[in-house]
Scaffold this motif. Sequence first.
Motif, PDB file in Angstrom:
ATOM      1  N   TYR A   1       0.816  -1.321   0.069  1.00  0.00           N
ATOM      2  CA  TYR A   1      -0.015   0.015  -0.135  1.00  0.00           C
ATOM      3  C   TYR A   1       0.756   1.421   0.097  1.00  0.00           C
ATOM      4  CZ  TYR A   1      -4.074   2.868   1.271  1.00  0.00           C
ATOM      5  OH  TYR A   1      -5.113   3.816   1.401  1.00  0.00           O
ATOM      6  N   VAL A   2       0.549   2.122  -0.859  1.00  0.00           N
ATOM      7  CA  VAL A   2       1.454   3.343  -0.926  1.00  0.00           C
ATOM      8  C   VAL A   2       0.932   4.390   0.112  1.00  0.00           C
ATOM      9  CG1 VAL A   2       2.332   5.066  -2.526  1.00  0.00           C
ATOM     10  CG2 VAL A   2       2.090   2.731  -3.158  1.00  0.00           C
ATOM     11  N   ILE A   3       1.581   5.115   0.778  1.00  0.00           N
ATOM     12  CA  ILE A   3       0.974   5.877   1.745  1.00  0.00           C
ATOM     13  C   ILE A   3       1.471   7.020   1.582  1.00  0.00           C
ATOM     14  CG2 ILE A   3       1.362   6.586   4.340  1.00  0.00           C
ATOM     15  CD1 ILE A   3       1.429   3.528   4.768  1.00  0.00           C
ATOM     16  N   ARG A   4       0.514   8.074   1.041  1.00  0.00           N
ATOM     17  CA  ARG A   4       0.881   9.370   0.650  1.00  0.00           C
ATOM     18  C   ARG A   4       0.158  10.722   1.293  1.00  0.00           C
ATOM     19  NH1 ARG A   4       1.811   9.762  -5.598  1.00  0.00           N
ATOM     20  NH2 ARG A   4       0.246   8.157  -5.067  1.00  0.00           N
TER      21      ARG A   4
ATOM     22  N   ASN B   1       5.065  15.895   0.485  1.00  0.00           N
ATOM     23  CA  ASN B   1       6.134  15.700   1.180  1.00  0.00           C
ATOM     24  C   ASN B   1       6.450  14.530   1.471  1.00  0.00           C
ATOM     25  OD1 ASN B   1       6.554  18.495   1.018  1.00  0.00           O
ATOM     26  ND2 ASN B   1       5.576  18.621   3.085  1.00  0.00           N
ATOM     27  N   PHE B   2       5.636  13.399   1.700  1.00  0.00           N
ATOM     28  CA  PHE B   2       5.955  12.173   1.944  1.00  0.00           C
ATOM     29  C   PHE B   2       5.184  11.206   1.164  1.00  0.00           C
ATOM     30  CE2 PHE B   2       5.215   8.172   4.581  1.00  0.00           C
ATOM     31  CZ  PHE B   2       6.625   7.806   4.879  1.00  0.00           C
ATOM     32  N   ARG B   3       6.269  10.131   0.724  1.00  0.00           N
ATOM     33  CA  ARG B   3       5.632   8.997   0.103  1.00  0.00           C
ATOM     34  C   ARG B   3       6.363   7.637   0.437  1.00  0.00           C
ATOM     35  NH1 ARG B   3       3.569   7.507  -5.357  1.00  0.00           N
ATOM     36  NH2 ARG B   3       5.185   6.078  -6.222  1.00  0.00           N
ATOM     37  N   GLY B   4       5.330   6.958   1.257  1.00  0.00           N
ATOM     38  CA  GLY B   4       6.030   5.662   1.809  1.00  0.00           C
ATOM     39  C   GLY B   4       5.463   4.548   1.252  1.00  0.00           C
ATOM     40  N   PHE B   5       6.157   3.424   1.419  1.00  0.00           N
ATOM     41  CA  PHE B   5       5.625   1.968   1.067  1.00  0.00           C
ATOM     42  C   PHE B   5       5.400   1.121   2.050  1.00  0.00           C
ATOM     43  CE2 PHE B   5       8.536   4.047  -2.240  1.00  0.00           C
ATOM     44  CZ  PHE B   5       7.380   4.323  -3.226  1.00  0.00           C
ATOM     45  N   GLY B   6       3.976   0.984   2.161  1.00  0.00           N
ATOM     46  CA  GLY B   6       3.818  -0.029   3.339  1.00  0.00           C
ATOM     47  C   GLY B   6       3.903  -1.339   2.961  1.00  0.00           C
ATOM     48  N   GLY B   7       4.207  -2.243   3.842  1.00  0.00           N
ATOM     49  CA  GLY B   7       4.470  -3.428   3.260  1.00  0.00           C
ATOM     50  C   GLY B   7       4.975  -4.424   4.617  1.00  0.00           C
TER      51      GLY B   7
ATOM     52  N   ALA C   1      14.374  -3.233  10.180  1.00  0.00           N
ATOM     53  CA  ALA C   1      13.051  -4.022  10.248  1.00  0.00           C
ATOM     54  C   ALA C   1      13.506  -5.470   9.664  1.00  0.00           C
ATOM     55  CB  ALA C   1      11.825  -3.227   9.462  1.00  0.00           C
ATOM     56  N   PHE C   2      12.804  -6.628  10.440  1.00  0.00           N
ATOM     57  CA  PHE C   2      13.172  -7.589  10.039  1.00  0.00           C
ATOM     58  C   PHE C   2      11.654  -8.478   9.878  1.00  0.00           C
ATOM     59  CE2 PHE C   2      13.536  -7.135  14.303  1.00  0.00           C
ATOM     60  CZ  PHE C   2      12.792  -8.379  15.015  1.00  0.00           C
ATOM     61  N   ALA C   3      11.798  -9.590   9.267  1.00  0.00           N
ATOM     62  CA  ALA C   3      10.535 -10.702   9.167  1.00  0.00           C
ATOM     63  C   ALA C   3      10.119 -10.911  10.483  1.00  0.00           C
ATOM     64  CB  ALA C   3      10.850 -11.555   8.310  1.00  0.00           C
ATOM     65  N   PRO C   4       8.651 -10.858  10.840  1.00  0.00           N
ATOM     66  CA  PRO C   4       7.444 -10.588   9.768  1.00  0.00           C
ATOM     67  C   PRO C   4       6.998  -9.143  10.218  1.00  0.00           C
ATOM     68  CG  PRO C   4       6.819 -11.792  11.538  1.00  0.00           C
ATOM     69  CD  PRO C   4       8.254 -11.566  11.813  1.00  0.00           C
ATOM     70  N   MET C   5       7.798  -8.182  10.104  1.00  0.00           N
ATOM     71  CA  MET C   5       7.291  -6.593  10.480  1.00  0.00           C
ATOM     72  C   MET C   5       6.567  -6.037   9.613  1.00  0.00           C
ATOM     73  SD  MET C   5      10.795  -5.478  12.826  1.00  0.00           S
ATOM     74  CE  MET C   5      10.084  -4.020  13.595  1.00  0.00           C
ATOM     75  N   SER C   6       5.729  -5.278   9.789  1.00  0.00           N
ATOM     76  CA  SER C   6       4.886  -4.447   8.889  1.00  0.00           C
ATOM     77  C   SER C   6       5.168  -3.011   8.834  1.00  0.00           C
ATOM     78  CB  SER C   6       3.320  -4.751   9.198  1.00  0.00           C
ATOM     79  OG  SER C   6       2.849  -5.916   8.665  1.00  0.00           O
ATOM     80  N   VAL C   7       5.968  -2.278   8.214  1.00  0.00           N
ATOM     81  CA  VAL C   7       6.577  -1.159   8.203  1.00  0.00           C
ATOM     82  C   VAL C   7       6.285  -0.339   7.068  1.00  0.00           C
ATOM     83  CG1 VAL C   7       8.446  -1.762   9.733  1.00  0.00           C
ATOM     84  CG2 VAL C   7       8.595  -1.818   7.382  1.00  0.00           C
ATOM     85  N   THR C   8       6.719   0.884   7.106  1.00  0.00           N
ATOM     86  CA  THR C   8       6.666   1.762   5.944  1.00  0.00           C
ATOM     87  C   THR C   8       7.851   2.324   5.645  1.00  0.00           C
ATOM     88  OG1 THR C   8       4.351   2.438   6.649  1.00  0.00           O
ATOM     89  CG2 THR C   8       5.692   3.666   5.019  1.00  0.00           C
TER      90      THR C   8
ATOM     91  N   LEU D   1      -4.339  -0.303  15.707  1.00  0.00           N
ATOM     92  CA  LEU D   1      -3.824  -1.038  14.598  1.00  0.00           C
ATOM     93  C   LEU D   1      -4.137  -0.177  13.429  1.00  0.00           C
ATOM     94  CD1 LEU D   1      -4.461  -4.465  15.930  1.00  0.00           C
ATOM     95  CD2 LEU D   1      -2.287  -3.520  15.976  1.00  0.00           C
ATOM     96  N   ALA D   2      -5.204   0.189  12.938  1.00  0.00           N
ATOM     97  CA  ALA D   2      -5.422   1.042  11.694  1.00  0.00           C
ATOM     98  C   ALA D   2      -4.608   2.198  11.624  1.00  0.00           C
ATOM     99  CB  ALA D   2      -6.850   1.462  11.522  1.00  0.00           C
ATOM    100  N   GLN D   3      -4.380   2.885  12.863  1.00  0.00           N
ATOM    101  CA  GLN D   3      -3.479   4.033  12.884  1.00  0.00           C
ATOM    102  C   GLN D   3      -2.120   3.708  12.501  1.00  0.00           C
ATOM    103  OE1 GLN D   3      -5.031   5.492  17.007  1.00  0.00           O
ATOM    104  NE2 GLN D   3      -4.741   7.480  16.060  1.00  0.00           N
ATOM    105  N   LYS D   4      -1.659   2.793  13.171  1.00  0.00           N
ATOM    106  CA  LYS D   4      -0.200   2.124  12.699  1.00  0.00           C
ATOM    107  C   LYS D   4      -0.307   1.826  11.385  1.00  0.00           C
ATOM    108  CE  LYS D   4       1.207   1.078  17.312  1.00  0.00           C
ATOM    109  NZ  LYS D   4       2.034   0.123  18.211  1.00  0.00           N
ATOM    110  N   ALA D   5      -1.265   1.294  10.767  1.00  0.00           N
ATOM    111  CA  ALA D   5      -1.122   0.771   9.399  1.00  0.00           C
ATOM    112  C   ALA D   5      -0.803   1.653   8.206  1.00  0.00           C
ATOM    113  CB  ALA D   5      -2.420  -0.130   9.060  1.00  0.00           C
TER     114      ALA D   5
END
Lengths: 648, 302
Positions: free
Chosen positions: A248-251, A255-261, A298-305, B46-50
Amino acid sequence: MTRADEVARLGIDKFLETYREKELLRLLTCGSVDDGKSTLIGRLLHDTGQVFEDQLEAAKRDTKRFGTTGEELDFALLLDGLEAEREQGITIDVAHYYYATERRKFIIADTPGHEQYTRNMATGASNCALAIILVDARRGVLEQTRRHSFIVSLLGIRHVVFAVNKMDLVDFDQKVFDDIRSECSDFAAKLQATDVHFIPISALRGDNVAERSESMPWYGGSTLLDLLETVHIASDRNLIDLRFPVQYVIRPDLNFRGFGGTVESGIIRRGDEVVAIPSGKKSRVKSIVTFDGELEEAFAPMSVTVALEDEIDVSRGDMLVHPANASKLDNSIEAMVVWMSDARLEVGGSYLIKQTTVQTPATVTELSYRMDVNTLRREDAKDLGLNEIGRISLETMRPLAFDAYAKNRHTGAFILIDRLTNATLGAGMIVDRRSAEATLEGRTARARDAGRHIRSQLSKVSIEDRSKRLGHQPVTIWLTGLPRSGKSSIAFALEKALFDLGHGVHVLDGENLRGGINRDLGFSGADRFENQRRCAEVARLCNDVGLISIAALVSPLSADRAEARRIVGEARFVEVFCSAPLDVCESRDGHGLYARARAGEITNVTGVDAPYEAPASAELVLDTVKHSLDESVEAILVHLRDNGIIPA
Amino acid sequence: MNQYVLNHLKELEHESIHIIREVAAEFEKPVMLFSIGKDSMCMLRLAQKAFHPGKIPFPLMHVNTTFKFREMIEFRDQLCKDIGADLIEWINKKGVEDNINPFDHGTQRYTHIMKTEALKQALDHYRFDAAFGGARRDEEKSRSKERVFSFRDKFHAWDPKNQRPELWNLYNSRVHKDESIRVFPLSNWTELDVWLYIHYENIPVIPLYYAKERPVVERNGTLIMVDDDRIPLEPGEEPEMKKIRFRTLGCYPLTGAVESDAASIPEILEEMMLCKSSERQGRVIDYDEAGSMEEKKREGYF
């Protein structure tokens, strides 16, 4: 020790801190109806103090009503959830149970042992690190023991515990246990499990479950619970190969464009050089952003941006990797597939594949063999039915970034989805062994793809030159809509209008094409897809020649239209949605198509028993109920003029 | 401990974030059902974090049965203001016109109209194709078989015998028009996990969870809080002040309180761990047969 004891011993604050730090172990239990699997789980929950008094009371009441253990508490009744299965006395589906001990927290996936076993076991096993395979001491190693072991191994579970149950019914005889153990060892050696254990237990009485059995002094190993608490799982994780599929692209602002995954494997660090697959564009990790602050790694299985230094084009479905350690990227894959549907898998069958965050059409090009899960023999097969397992080859529309399942349980896994019913049909595990033939064919395919680029280089006449001479941009006007929504009438009227204006133009009509170039195709999902693919290819060729192509095809699925757009080229593709409600189209049913479909004479008729996905972003939408034929044609001409395709 | 190992709570957090993002990416019109309870609060965080540093890209929706605790509504409104969330409140207007209430119409009918029907109305009205719920598999036996992505047909019905297989973290989000998916990002959390997370993440929860002197009446062994004057008192019944708290929150006439001194999360958890009954015991709604929740799910309630 129960949770209450633990709280009492540590005090609540210390208990909570300890609790928070527990490690999670997901495990699978396999066994058939009479192996005492539910009894074992009920026993584990009970002995670790997870069962509340009201639940225990309910189970005691139920024991009288449904129980199979006479006066003794039927531990299995602590589990079963659904009414129907209670009546049948069996578990139908995959159920999850939760418990914790001093050291770990556990999620048990419980799967039944009757005819749906393969489908359910595969489902339950997919997220598990460990499997308990129950063997009834009285009956010894059965066909199903091998079957369970095979599926567990196929799904990549490395830690396997053979729990030899009902030892109380064989007088706790060591010889019975030893025989089973040596037989299991023989076939376990052929499987991929690297860590295999054997424990003699009685789930009903609790021997060697939580408490060491006094009846089996000859057994010197750990109890089941002890083993579950201590088995080393931390190294199962792949922390070497960075695979970060963008979800998911978080924008939030400019000024910010991050890639959620989710980091599916490996470690990503700030400052790392990364490559986006499939584009091959490189950048560096500028920051790893989370709600709780930025991270160094960040390492598996973390969800980060992840934010990158450069503005490279990355979107959902792309994957970030390290430059020196990339996944494979290919349109053709080979895989073991577990089939989960009554609709059979067939060679030539067309499905949607979901792998990491990619969804794309895929066609089965080969079924190499079916695996008989009982004998573990390979056999020739024309198709796969429910609960069957086979080795297949797939061609995907969009290339997939993947690894072999054995190396990576996340980038090597996929599901297949029915394009019409949307049902999940099968689960696949990508195999990296390739036959010589497949390797060579891959080369041919690449050469074929390369041809696409060479062709235009050979011609001394550029597309611009042609446009100039012909007085228009050669485009493909793609009319989509329900049958009888007016596509063909509009197509031919538009052709006449453009011709009268002096343009080179022609119509590709779905029904006419089926009389010639597509006469070998039917109306299955795969054939429809091929029908449209050919039409798009022909349209592209005609555009290359300089003609304006008008395609009139139902083309019901957005994914198929997207493929047509890809073939023709984004800049040349004009999607026109002929919008008319189903009842209006049915009322225009001159050829009796709808009537025959309603009568059940023919199937796969869009709108009746096959879905139509209305375009979300067509270049033009025509309301063919409100507007006359002339108005519709004029609307298209206006669009063409406004976009500089024909002169104003 | 190995620095590259996550504790179980973090692992659950990351799994849930993955689920929430997947829904936002693959559905056209998702919504998060927000009941104001602790599970909702956990899910909301969790949604805020996502989507941090972005905003949550879908609205929250509260199905108000009109008999919620007053404190819940105040808390809800303040919270949404604080975090800038987009809130939809849905009330079954027809039910209000007909004056549907749990006293005259019975628990089942009232719940069916003001909760199940209301939810279906709202989903149909807004044409949501995915709805997040805070349900957990450990709550009740019929939920232990529930998928993370739970398919509902165009009548919002759940067919326990015909669920889509769900493997790895590959969720099938394909639906036809008018069909939808209920999504349960907290599927793998237990009640203790939720409390622990709220505690360590400092997530605000509604004070009804903490013990305080409140006016109650005792009915069939259940303590019911007299939250307003709509609850008809039976002859000789006199509300008395008791130090109580709630383990679950819903409609005040249908939610049983427990007597307690626990005024903080560790104290609640201490009581919970030493307690002898499972969580949903406090809800009058579950008092029928064990299969009743399953029955409600088939009808379209979560």
